[in-house]
Design an enzyme around this catalytic site. Structure first.
Site, PDB file in Angstrom:
ATOM      1  N   VAL A   1       0.834  -1.196   0.000  1.00 49.43           N
ATOM      2  CA  VAL A   1       0.000   0.000   0.000  1.00 49.43           C
ATOM      3  C   VAL A   1       0.868   1.244   0.000  1.00 49.43           C
ATOM      4  CG1 VAL A   1      -1.962  -1.085   1.181  1.00 49.43           C
ATOM      5  CG2 VAL A   1      -0.223   0.079   2.528  1.00 49.43           C
ATOM      6  N   CYS A   2       0.338   2.284  -0.606  1.00 52.64           N
ATOM      7  CA  CYS A   2       0.928   3.615  -0.537  1.00 52.64           C
ATOM      8  C   CYS A   2      -0.240   4.579  -0.356  1.00 52.64           C
ATOM      9  CB  CYS A   2       1.776   3.921  -1.770  1.00 52.64           C
ATOM     10  SG  CYS A   2       0.859   4.000  -3.322  1.00 52.64           S
ATOM     11  N   HIS A   3      -0.140   5.787  -0.885  1.00 57.97           N
ATOM     12  CA  HIS A   3      -1.251   6.728  -0.750  1.00 57.97           C
ATOM     13  C   HIS A   3      -2.390   6.397  -1.708  1.00 57.97           C
ATOM     14  CE1 HIS A   3      -3.485  10.373  -0.046  1.00 57.97           C
ATOM     15  NE2 HIS A   3      -3.486  10.603  -1.336  1.00 57.97           N
TER      16      HIS A   3
ATOM     17  N   GLY B   1      -1.808   4.037  -4.698  1.00 62.95           N
ATOM     18  CA  GLY B   1      -1.575   2.817  -5.455  1.00 62.95           C
ATOM     19  C   GLY B   1      -0.523   2.938  -6.535  1.00 62.95           C
TER      20      GLY B   1
ATOM     21  N   MET C   1      -4.053   4.080   0.726  1.00 63.09           N
ATOM     22  CA  MET C   1      -4.617   4.599   1.969  1.00 63.09           C
ATOM     23  C   MET C   1      -5.688   5.654   1.733  1.00 63.09           C
ATOM     24  SD  MET C   1      -3.497   2.814   4.438  1.00 63.09           S
ATOM     25  CE  MET C   1      -4.032   3.794   5.839  1.00 63.09           C
TER      26      MET C   1
END
Length: 101
Positions: free
Chosen positions: A62-64, A66, A90
């Site tokens: 996961v990141c902010h 994708g 996220m």
């Protein structure tokens, strides 16, 4: 080659079973809220942390939103790891968050 999963599918999955999650955002983003019990490895640190990852494990990244996790998935898949990109990151997470480091 790696798989992708939507955030709603991911949220249902983690309700059913324990999975290994890697958060690849920067420290200031991670501190502002993250999923409990994730591995925190910022994107730029991934190459030097490869020896801490298990080839037999399937990691959900996961990141902010994708985008960064998609890039890290491409890299890790080329290195032989089993990875899945969590689309939406996220910014799409509806579950409970943990704050701070």
């Amino acid at each position: 080659m790696f798989e992708t999963i939507s955030m709603p599918e991911f949220e249902q999955l983690i309700k059913k079973k324990s999975v290994s999650i890697i958060d690849v955002r920067e420290a200031h983003e991670y501190e502002q809220g993250h999923i409990a019990d994730v591995l925190f490895i910022p994107m730029q640190s991934i190459p030097e942390k490869l020896d801490t990852l298990d080839y037999d494990e399937n990691y959900y990244l996961v990141c902010h939103s994708g985008v960064r996790s998609n890039a890290v998935c491409q890299y890790l898949a080329q290195e032989g790891y089993h990875v899945t990109n969590v689309m939406g990151g996220m910014s799409a997470w509806k579950g409970e968050s943990v704050y701070g480091m």
